[in-house]
Design an enzyme around this catalytic site. Structure first.
Site, mmCIF file in Angstrom:
data_model
loop_
_atom_site.group_PDB
_atom_site.id
_atom_site.type_symbol
_atom_site.label_atom_id
_atom_site.label_comp_id
_atom_site.label_asym_id
_atom_site.label_seq_id
_atom_site.Cartn_x
_atom_site.Cartn_y
_atom_site.Cartn_z
ATOM 1 N N ASP A 61 -5.029 0.130 -5.153
ATOM 2 C CA ASP A 61 -4.210 -0.884 -5.821
ATOM 3 C C ASP A 61 -2.856 -0.265 -6.181
ATOM 4 O O ASP A 61 -2.794 0.751 -6.868
ATOM 5 C CB ASP A 61 -4.922 -1.353 -7.090
ATOM 6 N N LYS A 79 4.001 -3.260 -10.993
ATOM 7 C CA LYS A 79 4.826 -3.347 -12.203
ATOM 8 C C LYS A 79 4.887 -1.986 -12.904
ATOM 9 O O LYS A 79 3.867 -1.311 -13.049
ATOM 10 C CB LYS A 79 4.265 -4.401 -13.145
ATOM 11 N N LYS A 129 -8.398 -4.568 10.138
ATOM 12 C CA LYS A 129 -7.649 -5.732 10.606
ATOM 13 C C LYS A 129 -6.529 -6.090 9.627
ATOM 14 O O LYS A 129 -5.462 -6.568 10.038
ATOM 15 C CB LYS A 129 -8.582 -6.918 10.815
#
Length: 224
Positions: A136, A140, A204
Site C-alpha cells: 500500500d 497522503k 495481470k
C-alpha cells in the site's frame, strides 16, 4: 509495525475482507487447517518454520501476495524453497489456497494478519528471501508513517534474513519508489544488487498498469 508486544500496532495496510466466491470458500474450508496460519497481534511465540512446512528448506516470506497468482507461480517453479505468504485480503487468501489445491503446491503456507506481527515470531537469519511487491503506497503525507518500507521495518526484515539473503521490493508509485530506494540504501546491513529482468512473474494487474503508463520499480538488496 510494532514497537512493543503490548503496543497497538501501526497498520501498514488497509483491512480488506471482501466476500469469497464458492471456489475460494471451498478451498479455504478444505485447506486452511493444513496450510493456514492465523497471525495474532502481540503473539511472540517463536515460529518453527521447519515444523510449519514439514521439512527443513530455505524459506521465502511473501508479504501482501494479493490474489496469490504470482506466489503460486514462483513456488511451482522453485520446489526446493518454501513460500510463506501473508495477506489480509480474504478473497486473495481463498484464491491462493485454491491454487495450492489445484496445483498440489506443498511448499506454500498461507498466513492471515499483520505481516510485521508475523515477522516478530521468526528467528534471526531464518529467511532466504523477503518479497514486498506493491505494498500500500499510502500516498497522503500524513499517512507515510504507515508505509511498510521504512527504517524500523527494514531493519527487522533484514535481521530475519540469512547472510546473503535477498530483500526484493517493487512498486508502481514513483514517489514511494524513491523513498524505498533511500531507506534501503541507508540501511547499513544491506547492499544493492544489480537489476535482473524478469526476476519475478508479473500479475495481470501489473501488466495493466504498465500498459497504462505506470512504470514499475524493482529494488533488490542482499544482507551483508
Amino acid at each position: 509495525m510494532t514497537d512493543t508486544a503490548d503496543a497497538r500496532p501501526i497498520r501498514t495496510f488497509h483491512p480488506r475482507r471482501g466476500r469469497m466466491g464458492q471456489r475460494h470458500a471451498d478451498a479455504h474450508a478444505a485447506l486452511w487447517p493444513r496450510y493456514g496460519l492465523t497471525v495474532v497481534d502481540g503473539d511472540r511465540t517463536p515460529l518453527d518454520l521447519a515444523e510449519l512446512f514439514g521439512r527443513d528448506a530455505p524459506v521465502v516470506l511473501e508479504i501482501g501476495f494479493g490474489m496469490g497468482d504470482a506466489t503460486a507461480t514462483m513456488a511451482a517453479a522453485d520446489p526446493a524453497r518454501d513460500y510463506l505468504g501473508v495477506e489480509v485480503h480474504t478473497p486473495g487468501i481463498g484464491n491462493l489456497l485454491a491454487l495450492v489445491g489445484e496445483q498440489n503446491l506443498t511448499n506454500i503456507r498461507v498466513a492471515r494478519g499483520d505481516a510485521m506481527e508475523l515477522v516478530h515470531r521468526l528467528a534471526a537469519d531464518s529467511l532466504d528471501a523477503v518479497h514486498v511487491f506493491f505494498p500500500d503506497p499510502w500516498p497522503k503525507a500524513r499517512h507515510h508513517k504507515r508505509r511498510l518500507i521504512q527504517p524500523a521495518n527494514v531493519a527487522l526484515l533484514r535481521d530475519r534474513l540469512r547472510p546473503g539473503g535477498v530483500l526484493h521490493c517493487a512498486t508502481d508509485w514513483p514517489d514511494y519508489a524513491l523513498a524505498m530506494a533511500e531507506t534501503l540504501t541507508a540501511d547499513p546491513g544491506l547492499r544493492p544488487l544489480p537489476a535482473v529482468p524478469h526476476a519475478r512473474p508479473q500479475t495481470k494487474f501489473e501488466r495493466r498498469g504498465e500498459a497504462a503508463g505506470r512504470p514499475i520499480t524493482d529494488l533488490r538488496f542482499h544482507k551483508r
